[in-house]
Design an enzyme around this catalytic site. Structure first.
Site, mmCIF file in Angstrom:
data_model
loop_
_atom_site.group_PDB
_atom_site.id
_atom_site.type_symbol
_atom_site.label_atom_id
_atom_site.label_comp_id
_atom_site.label_asym_id
_atom_site.label_seq_id
_atom_site.Cartn_x
_atom_site.Cartn_y
_atom_site.Cartn_z
ATOM 1 N N HIS A 281 0.802 -1.218 0.000
ATOM 2 C CA HIS A 281 0.000 0.000 0.000
ATOM 3 C C HIS A 281 0.835 1.267 0.000
ATOM 4 C CE1 HIS A 281 -3.353 -2.674 1.857
ATOM 5 N NE2 HIS A 281 -3.343 -2.733 0.538
ATOM 6 N N CYS B 114 5.651 17.547 -11.808
ATOM 7 C CA CYS B 114 7.066 17.402 -12.177
ATOM 8 C C CYS B 114 7.728 16.187 -11.534
ATOM 9 C CB CYS B 114 7.846 18.667 -11.831
ATOM 10 S SG CYS B 114 8.116 18.923 -10.060
ATOM 11 N N ASN C 270 -2.136 -13.758 15.287
ATOM 12 C CA ASN C 270 -3.060 -12.622 15.322
ATOM 13 C C ASN C 270 -3.887 -12.715 16.594
ATOM 14 O OD1 ASN C 270 -3.981 -10.264 13.831
ATOM 15 N ND2 ASN C 270 -5.946 -11.296 13.668
#
Length: 266
Positions: free
Chosen positions: A144, A155, A237
């Protein structure tokens, strides 16, 4: 086409509880790490929690007096919002997505050590904070993007995160007057093809894939793990994920504590 995971689920009967239970799981992880030679780590927002960087979705959103409306975090970091309401976009972006004082935690440090040992070949991260590189990791695929890279849309001049933070309102290029945009993938934008291919290549060659700090709900990033066809799939987790039933080992605990102990015991 996604490959199918071929991970035999190891059923381990634990009769301990509390710390003993967690120690047994961590010992199992240490053994997997010792036996592996091509490890890839796939991480999400939970990896940086111990660095005091919250998931932006935990935000209550933003009420804009100017627009007389409340927006969700997902709306605030969408390409549409960036284009239509740049001032409000950058207000949220600077307040909720850039943490200039954040430092690597034990998870980042442990992974860098695992790379130094020659075990970890790549990190695939959904995070944009750059803490893996700050900890010393070299081969990092940032799905991401990163808050540390910003470019003028006209530019293409480069600017760092400090420039964005110090800018009043919408950051403007000092060279050409164009708008400076963070190199962060917004909702409605596609992922960088080179980054995706690099991540897929690393995951498909891995003998062990460790997924940590992510609930695997953000696509297409989460779908990349389906390219794994190796021996060991490890899930670390605090809550359950959609891939738990495919894993060799599932540890529901703080990833910084688990990784640091497992790698320190190698």
């Amino acid at each position: 086409m996604f490959l199918t995971l071929h991970c035999a689920i190891i059923k381990i009967n634990y009769y301990n509880s509390g710390d003993d239970f967690m120690n047994t799981e961590t010992e199992k992880l240490t053994q997997i790490l010792k036996e592996s030679n091509n490890i890839v780590f796939f991480g999400g927002a939970g990896v940086s929690t111990a660095s005091k960087i919250p998931d932006f979705r935990s935000s209550n959103g933003l009420f804009s007096q100017k627009l007389n409306a409340t927006f969700t975090p997902e709306q605030l970091v969408s390409h549409t919002f960036y284009m239509r309401y740049p001032e409000e976009f950058f207000q949220f972006y600077k307040d909720k997505l850039i943490y200039p004082n954040a430092k690597p935690n034990n998870a980042h440090i442990a992974l860098a050590k695992l790379e130094q040992l020659g075990k970890l070949k790549a990190i695939v991260t959904q995070n944009i904070d750059g803490l893996h590189q700050m900890a010393g990791s070299k081969n990092v695929f940032e799905l991401h993007g990163s808050v540390h890279r910003n470019h003028c849309t006209k530019c293409h001049a480069f600017y760092d995160a400090e420039f964005i933070l110090k800018a009043k309102g919408v950051p403007i290029c000092s060279k050409c007057g164009g708008r400076v945009k963070p190199d962060v993938v917004l909702y409605e934008e596609g992922l960088d093809e080179d980054v995706i291919n690099g991540a897929i290549g690393a995951i498909s060659k891995a003998d062990t894939l460790i997924i940590g700090g992510t609930s695997l709900v953000v696509y297409p990033a989460a779908g990349l793990i389906n390219y794994f066809n190796g021996k060991n799939l490890v899930l670390i987790n605090k809550s359950t994920t959609s891939a738990d039933n495919k894993a060799n080992l599932v540890i529901n605990d703080n990833i910084d504590k688990v990784l640091f102990k497992a790698i320190d015991d190698m």
